[in-house]
Motif scaffolding. Structure first.
Motif, PDB file in Angstrom:
ATOM      1  N   ALA A 174       0.830  -1.206   0.000  1.00  0.00           N
ATOM      2  CA  ALA A 174       0.000   0.000   0.000  1.00  0.00           C
ATOM      3  C   ALA A 174       0.866   1.258   0.000  1.00  0.00           C
ATOM      4  O   ALA A 174       0.472   2.289  -0.536  1.00  0.00           O
ATOM      5  N   ASN A 175       2.075   1.172   0.589  1.00  0.00           N
ATOM      6  CA  ASN A 175       2.944   2.346   0.689  1.00  0.00           C
ATOM      7  C   ASN A 175       4.409   1.908   0.831  1.00  0.00           C
ATOM      8  O   ASN A 175       4.970   1.988   1.925  1.00  0.00           O
ATOM      9  N   PRO A 176       5.049   1.465  -0.265  1.00  0.00           N
ATOM     10  CA  PRO A 176       6.413   0.925  -0.177  1.00  0.00           C
ATOM     11  C   PRO A 176       7.458   1.913   0.337  1.00  0.00           C
ATOM     12  O   PRO A 176       8.482   1.509   0.873  1.00  0.00           O
ATOM     13  N   ILE A 177       7.199   3.203   0.234  1.00  0.00           N
ATOM     14  CA  ILE A 177       8.187   4.197   0.673  1.00  0.00           C
ATOM     15  C   ILE A 177       8.350   4.206   2.199  1.00  0.00           C
ATOM     16  O   ILE A 177       9.304   4.762   2.731  1.00  0.00           O
ATOM     17  N   ASP A 178       7.438   3.557   2.926  1.00  0.00           N
ATOM     18  CA  ASP A 178       7.577   3.456   4.377  1.00  0.00           C
ATOM     19  C   ASP A 178       8.632   2.437   4.789  1.00  0.00           C
ATOM     20  O   ASP A 178       9.074   2.439   5.934  1.00  0.00           O
ATOM     21  N   SER A 179       9.035   1.576   3.861  1.00  0.00           N
ATOM     22  CA  SER A 179      10.033   0.560   4.189  1.00  0.00           C
ATOM     23  C   SER A 179      11.441   1.155   4.104  1.00  0.00           C
ATOM     24  O   SER A 179      11.695   2.094   3.343  1.00  0.00           O
ATOM     25  N   ASN A 180      12.331   0.597   4.888  1.00  0.00           N
ATOM     26  CA  ASN A 180      13.728   1.037   4.982  1.00  0.00           C
ATOM     27  C   ASN A 180      13.819   2.497   5.418  1.00  0.00           C
ATOM     28  O   ASN A 180      14.647   3.265   4.950  1.00  0.00           O
ATOM     29  N   ARG A 181      12.993   2.836   6.356  1.00  0.00           N
ATOM     30  CA  ARG A 181      12.919   4.205   6.871  1.00  0.00           C
ATOM     31  C   ARG A 181      13.515   4.264   8.271  1.00  0.00           C
ATOM     32  O   ARG A 181      13.216   3.429   9.114  1.00  0.00           O
ATOM     33  N   ILE A 182      14.377   5.253   8.495  1.00  0.00           N
ATOM     34  CA  ILE A 182      14.959   5.485   9.810  1.00  0.00           C
ATOM     35  C   ILE A 182      14.450   6.828  10.322  1.00  0.00           C
ATOM     36  O   ILE A 182      14.572   7.845   9.636  1.00  0.00           O
ATOM     37  N   LEU A 183      13.891   6.789  11.530  1.00  0.00           N
ATOM     38  CA  LEU A 183      13.429   7.995  12.199  1.00  0.00           C
ATOM     39  C   LEU A 183      14.268   8.194  13.457  1.00  0.00           C
ATOM     40  O   LEU A 183      14.490   7.242  14.217  1.00  0.00           O
ATOM     41  N   ILE A 184      14.731   9.402  13.674  1.00  0.00           N
ATOM     42  CA  ILE A 184      15.487   9.744  14.871  1.00  0.00           C
ATOM     43  C   ILE A 184      14.661  10.775  15.627  1.00  0.00           C
ATOM     44  O   ILE A 184      14.434  11.879  15.115  1.00  0.00           O
ATOM     45  N   ASP A 185      14.178  10.375  16.786  1.00  0.00           N
ATOM     46  CA  ASP A 185      13.239  11.204  17.555  1.00  0.00           C
ATOM     47  C   ASP A 185      12.086  11.684  16.683  1.00  0.00           C
ATOM     48  O   ASP A 185      11.669  12.841  16.741  1.00  0.00           O
ATOM     49  N   GLY A 186      11.590  10.785  15.832  1.00  0.00           N
ATOM     50  CA  GLY A 186      10.419  11.070  15.007  1.00  0.00           C
ATOM     51  C   GLY A 186      10.694  11.788  13.704  1.00  0.00           C
ATOM     52  O   GLY A 186       9.784  11.985  12.902  1.00  0.00           O
ATOM     53  N   THR A 187      11.937  12.166  13.462  1.00  0.00           N
ATOM     54  CA  THR A 187      12.292  12.896  12.251  1.00  0.00           C
ATOM     55  C   THR A 187      13.077  11.977  11.315  1.00  0.00           C
ATOM     56  O   THR A 187      14.030  11.338  11.751  1.00  0.00           O
ATOM     57  N   PRO A 188      12.705  11.910  10.029  1.00  0.00           N
ATOM     58  CA  PRO A 188      13.432  11.051   9.090  1.00  0.00           C
ATOM     59  C   PRO A 188      14.918  11.419   9.006  1.00  0.00           C
ATOM     60  O   PRO A 188      15.280  12.606   9.061  1.00  0.00           O
ATOM     61  N   ILE A 189      15.747  10.421   8.860  1.00  0.00           N
ATOM     62  CA  ILE A 189      17.198  10.618   8.821  1.00  0.00           C
ATOM     63  C   ILE A 189      17.609  11.623   7.755  1.00  0.00           C
ATOM     64  O   ILE A 189      18.505  12.433   7.964  1.00  0.00           O
TER      65      ILE A 189
END
Length: 139
Positions: A61-76
């Motif tokens: 449904a949303n492949p861009i959510d995969s391989n995502r790193i968030l640091i304190d809620g903010t994308p790397i």
């Protein structure tokens, strides 16, 4: 002690598999976490790592959510002044257009340990700046 959270999420299919780029990012994230855990503790920051599995239905449904790193809620990529892009993946992802990031003119399908460390250190510096402002305000 201040707290900081790293979240890494990736597709894990019904057979428990993920793609090569997510596997590489996962190893880099874990290695960076182990190094950062020690040094950040010395300066009063407790770092936590959360690894999130995305099932196939949510992934497709949303492949861009995969391989995502968030640091304190903010994308790397935001910490590093970069951008999000996509490229065709393989393996469990099929032909999906999966997340990539571009930093300093270089595109990364798998996120290397050095970028993760750099982003976390920037987030830690920002956390200190914010804490100092709060302390000044409280006085």
């Amino acid at each position: 002690m201040m707290k900081m959270e790293i979240k890494w999420q990736r597709l894990v299919n019904d057979a428990g598999e993920t793609c090569e780029r997510c596997s590489c990012t996962g190893e880099a994230t874990k290695a960076a976490f182990e190094k950062l855990k020690l040094c950040l503790h010395e300066i009063g920051i407790k770092i936590q790592l959360e690894i999130i599995s995305i099932d196939q239905k949510d992934f497709f449904a949303n492949p861009i959510d995969s391989n995502r790193i968030l640091i304190d809620g903010t994308p790397i990529e935001k910490w590093l002044g970069g951008t999000t892009d996509t490229s065709r993946c393989c393996g469990p992802c099929g032909d999906s257009e999966c997340r990539t990031i571009a930093i300093d003119g270089q595109s990364y399908e798998a996120i290397p340990e050095q970028l993760i460390i750099r982003a976390v250190l920037l987030a830690a510096a920002d956390k200190y700046k914010t804490e100092q402002l709060l302390d000044d305000f409280r006085q």
